[in-house]
Design an enzyme around this catalytic site. Structure first.
Site, PDB file in Angstrom:
ATOM      1  N   SER A  25     -36.984   8.671 -24.360  1.00  0.00           N
ATOM      2  CA  SER A  25     -37.089   7.773 -25.520  1.00  0.00           C
ATOM      3  C   SER A  25     -37.494   6.365 -25.068  1.00  0.00           C
ATOM      4  O   SER A  25     -38.163   6.216 -24.052  1.00  0.00           O
ATOM      5  CB  SER A  25     -35.775   7.770 -26.295  1.00  0.00           C
ATOM      6  OG  SER A  25     -34.683   7.742 -25.417  1.00  0.00           O
ATOM      7  N   LEU A  26     -37.084   5.362 -25.830  1.00  0.00           N
ATOM      8  CA  LEU A  26     -37.430   3.961 -25.586  1.00  0.00           C
ATOM      9  C   LEU A  26     -38.939   3.710 -25.675  1.00  0.00           C
ATOM     10  O   LEU A  26     -39.497   2.930 -24.907  1.00  0.00           O
ATOM     11  CB  LEU A  26     -36.889   3.472 -24.221  1.00  0.00           C
ATOM     12  CG  LEU A  26     -35.370   3.569 -24.015  1.00  0.00           C
ATOM     13  CD1 LEU A  26     -35.009   3.128 -22.611  1.00  0.00           C
ATOM     14  CD2 LEU A  26     -34.619   2.742 -25.043  1.00  0.00           C
ATOM     15  N   CYS A  27     -39.595   4.411 -26.612  1.00  0.00           N
ATOM     16  CA  CYS A  27     -41.038   4.151 -26.812  1.00  0.00           C
ATOM     17  C   CYS A  27     -41.338   3.962 -28.303  1.00  0.00           C
ATOM     18  O   CYS A  27     -42.308   4.501 -28.834  1.00  0.00           O
ATOM     19  CB  CYS A  27     -41.893   5.239 -26.185  1.00  0.00           C
ATOM     20  SG  CYS A  27     -41.349   6.927 -26.453  1.00  0.00           S
ATOM     21  N   GLY A  28     -40.455   3.219 -28.978  1.00  0.00           N
ATOM     22  CA  GLY A  28     -40.679   2.883 -30.386  1.00  0.00           C
ATOM     23  C   GLY A  28     -40.684   4.111 -31.272  1.00  0.00           C
ATOM     24  O   GLY A  28     -39.906   5.038 -31.084  1.00  0.00           O
ATOM     25  N   PHE A  30     -42.932   6.395 -31.442  1.00  0.00           N
ATOM     26  CA  PHE A  30     -43.858   7.390 -30.889  1.00  0.00           C
ATOM     27  C   PHE A  30     -43.416   8.826 -31.191  1.00  0.00           C
ATOM     28  O   PHE A  30     -44.186   9.626 -31.732  1.00  0.00           O
ATOM     29  CB  PHE A  30     -43.979   7.171 -29.377  1.00  0.00           C
ATOM     30  CG  PHE A  30     -44.927   8.099 -28.673  1.00  0.00           C
ATOM     31  CD1 PHE A  30     -46.292   7.870 -28.685  1.00  0.00           C
ATOM     32  CD2 PHE A  30     -44.458   9.211 -27.976  1.00  0.00           C
ATOM     33  CE1 PHE A  30     -47.174   8.714 -28.031  1.00  0.00           C
ATOM     34  CE2 PHE A  30     -45.329  10.065 -27.320  1.00  0.00           C
ATOM     35  CZ  PHE A  30     -46.684   9.817 -27.346  1.00  0.00           C
TER      36      PHE A  30
END
Length: 225
Positions: A25-28, A30
């Site tokens: 995760s940690l990709c908005g 996406f």
């Protein structure tokens, strides 16, 4: 038009979806965007029955979400999302081509993010199989090319190469989009953290000044007593 077993349109009774997400995760938005689009697509194809929908999830996030929704997936392709390789893409492309050629599936669609720029990744939905029929180019001055081997044999040789390369290109496209989305998400998080840090520093200094002022008032008050 020149046809091949990979260009034949037929009634869709059995369909495959190849869907690309990231493993972490940690990709908005996406992964959320891909999962939402995949769910919408699956709802639209529900009348075919779950046994007639083959899902190839490239990436842990979309695989977990679809399994949670009760769908069976055709395998674990997490390694492809982490380290895109032409060999892995070729194996998947060949499996899809074989299923399509044997008429075990009638259509293959792909869902992924197309990398436009660091700030823009475009959710893209395409038909992978059948490929668009290849029309022979014509003009007012008809040129009769001599092809060796024949046009049909050339197509038979080249189309599998094109299909393998297409899937590899999509894999790279999705991977580049993931890194761009993560870069943007981290930049926004960093900017927000900087803003918060400034606010907290200001609050801390005000509180500290107030405490010093109160202490001075106490001292002055005590000495005057």
């Amino acid at each position: 038009g020149v046809t091949s077993c990979y260009t034949i349109e037929r009634e869709v009774k059995r369909v495959a979806l190849v869907v690309f997400s990231s493993n972490s995760s940690l990709c908005g938005g996406f992964n959320a965007n891909i999962i939402k689009q995949a769910s919408t697509w699956l709802d639209a194809h529900k009348p075919l029955g779950k046994d007639n929908i083959l899902i190839y999830p490239v990436g842990k996030k979309v695989a977990d979400a679809l399994i949670k929704q009760g769908y069976a997936v055709q395998g674990d392709f997490q390694h492809m999302a982490d380290k895109p390789s032409f060999a892995d893409a070729s194996v998947m492309a060949q499996e899809l081509m074989d299923l399509f050629a044997r008429e075990e599936i009638d259509r293959v669609e792909i869902l992924y993010h197309h990398f436009k720029s660091t700030a823009s990744q475009i959710l893209t939905h395409e038909v992978y199989l059948p490929m668009g029929n290849f029309e022979t180019a014509t003009s007012s001055e008809e040129v009769d090319y001599i092809l060796e081997p024949s046009r049909e044999e050339l197509l038979t040789m080249l189309l599998p190469k094109v299909l393998r390369m297409k899937l590899y290109t999509v894999l790279l496209d999705s991977n580049a989009s993931e890194h761009a989305a993560r870069t943007m998400a981290m930049q926004i998080a960093t900017d927000n953290a900087d803003d918060l840090l400034q606010e907290l520093t200001l609050m801390y200094n005000k509180t500290r000044q107030q405490a010093i002022t109160n202490e001075l008032l106490d001292i002055v008050g005590g000495s005057m007593a």
